[in-house]
Write an enzyme that holds these catalytic residues in place. Structure first.
Site, PDB file in Angstrom:
ATOM      1  CG  ASP A  48       6.414   0.920   7.797  1.00 23.57           C
ATOM      2  OD1 ASP A  48       5.230   0.857   7.315  1.00 23.57           O
ATOM      3  OD2 ASP A  48       7.041  -0.074   8.622  1.00 23.57           O
ATOM      4  CB  SER A  49       1.730   1.005   4.486  1.00 20.49           C
ATOM      5  OG  SER A  49       2.334   1.682   3.405  1.00 20.49           O
ATOM      6  CG  ASP A  87       8.890   3.726   5.479  1.00 20.55           C
ATOM      7  OD1 ASP A  87       9.128   4.096   6.320  1.00 20.55           O
ATOM      8  OD2 ASP A  87       7.541   2.883   5.977  1.00 20.55           O
ATOM      9  CE  LYS A 117       7.754   6.728   6.500  1.00 22.65           C
ATOM     10  NZ  LYS A 117       7.039   6.673   7.142  1.00 22.65           N
ATOM     11  CD  GLU A 119       6.459   4.497  12.052  1.00 17.84           C
ATOM     12  OE1 GLU A 119       6.068   3.565  13.434  1.00 17.84           O
ATOM     13  OE2 GLU A 119       6.269   4.136  10.930  1.00 17.84           O
ATOM     14  CD  GLU A 182       0.242   8.125   9.617  1.00 17.02           C
ATOM     15  OE1 GLU A 182       1.226   7.109   9.875  1.00 17.02           O
ATOM     16  OE2 GLU A 182      -0.547   7.127  10.252  1.00 17.02           O
TER      17      GLU A 182
HETATM   18  O1  KIV Z   1       4.293   3.681   5.293  1.00 21.69           O
HETATM   19  C1  KIV Z   1       3.551   4.357   5.282  1.00 21.69           C
HETATM   20  O2  KIV Z   1       3.318   4.190   4.143  1.00 21.69           O
HETATM   21  C2  KIV Z   1       3.527   5.239   5.556  1.00 21.69           C
HETATM   22  C3  KIV Z   1       3.195   6.505   5.168  1.00 21.69           C
HETATM   23  C4  KIV Z   1       1.693   6.410   5.153  1.00 21.69           C
HETATM   24  C5  KIV Z   1       3.370   7.720   4.897  1.00 21.69           C
HETATM   25  O3  KIV Z   1       4.568   5.646   6.073  1.00 21.69           O
END
Ligand code: KIV
Length: 265
Positions: A48-49, A87, A117, A119, A182
């Site tokens: 989600d970056s 994510d 994924k 968090e 992270e």
């Molecule tokens: O959102 C993302 O790109 C991430 C990575 C930085 C691990 O969670």
């Protein structure tokens, strides 16, 4: 041409303590095809970056599930070998394990990705266990959690050993197949890696992790915003893009483009 054999979840898990896992983020078909085509990447993460490096937002918080589905579907279409992980964005799994299963199911069904994924540590162990029991492979993410940037008071190195280790152990025991670490001091990255039985994938967590992940736009030097200390840019594509566009502009203005060879006669 034979399709390369796709990387599987058990294969990722078997790399604990072995050859480091290579993970990079991608958000579209072209980038996924280029990165996966190298044959050197184990997993592509649709992180989600993309909220910052693709959408230009200050944080990842506004990214929606529909947007993650849109990007992940493109990445899956460009990928033959790497394991594609997507994510779960902010607010799509926090309420209950049931909501997490609904959101993750949409990601898997509508995009063809292999895993999700999320968090969160100890507090999300029940949610991770419910996802895993539903047949959804989960990559955890502890330490600095960008979706909690406001609660954490900014993007800071996480030094609370007890909390980080407790979170990583809870995620591993809940059934996650790997966990992103992270922004941890080198020594804490090592301690967590020694403590958990699943592969750790570091970003700013030192060299002892079982693998490393970088945001694709950072690795390529394409993103023109803040560059964290842990990023190594392997190229400066933003400069190359600027240069190419300037040369194109000059050629259009001088009528050097298009040439006779580039025209229909
Ligand atoms: O959102 C993302 O790109 C991430 C990575 C930085 C691990 O969670």
């Amino acid at each position: 041409m034979n399709r390369p054999r796709p990387v599987t979840v058990p294969e990722m898990m078997s790399r604990k303590g072995g050859e480091p896992l290579v993970v990079v983020t991608a958000a579209d078909f072209t980038m996924a095809k280029l990165m996966d085509g190298t044959g050197s990447v184990d997993a592509l993460l649709v992180g989600d970056s993309l909220g910052t490096v693709v959408q230009g937002r200050p944080t990842t918080l506004a990214v929606t599930l529909d947007q993650m589905i849109y990007h992940t579907e493109m990445v899956v279409r460009g990928t033959q070998r790497a394991l594609v992980v997507a994510d779960l964005p902010f607010g799509t799994y926090h309420e209950s394990p049931e909501l997490a299963i609904r959101s993750a199911s949409r990601l898997l069904k509508e995009t063809g990705c292999t895993a999700i994924k999320l968090e969160g540590g100890h507090h999300f162990a029940k949610t991770i266990a419910a996802l895993v029991a539903s047949g959804i492979p989960v990559m955890g993410h502890v330490g600095l959690m960008p979706q909690s940037v406001h609660a954490m008071g900014g993007y800071k190195v996480q030094r609370d050993e007890h909390k980080v280790i407790d979170d990583a152990v809870a995620v591993a025991e809940a059934g996650a197949f790997s966990v992103v670490l992270e922004c941890l001091p080198v020594d804490l990255g090592r301690k967590v890696t020694e403590k958990v039985k699943i592969p750790t994938i570091g970003i700013g967590a030192g060299p002892h992790c079982d693998g490393q992940v970088l945001v694709g736009h950072d690795l390529l030097g394409l993103y023109d915003g803040h560059r964290p200390k842990f990023v190594r840019a392997y190229d400066d594509l933003k400069e190359r893009v600027r240069d190419a566009v300037k040369r194109y502009s000059a050629d259009v203005r001088s009528r050097a483009f298009p040439s006779p060879e580039e025209s229909f006669h």
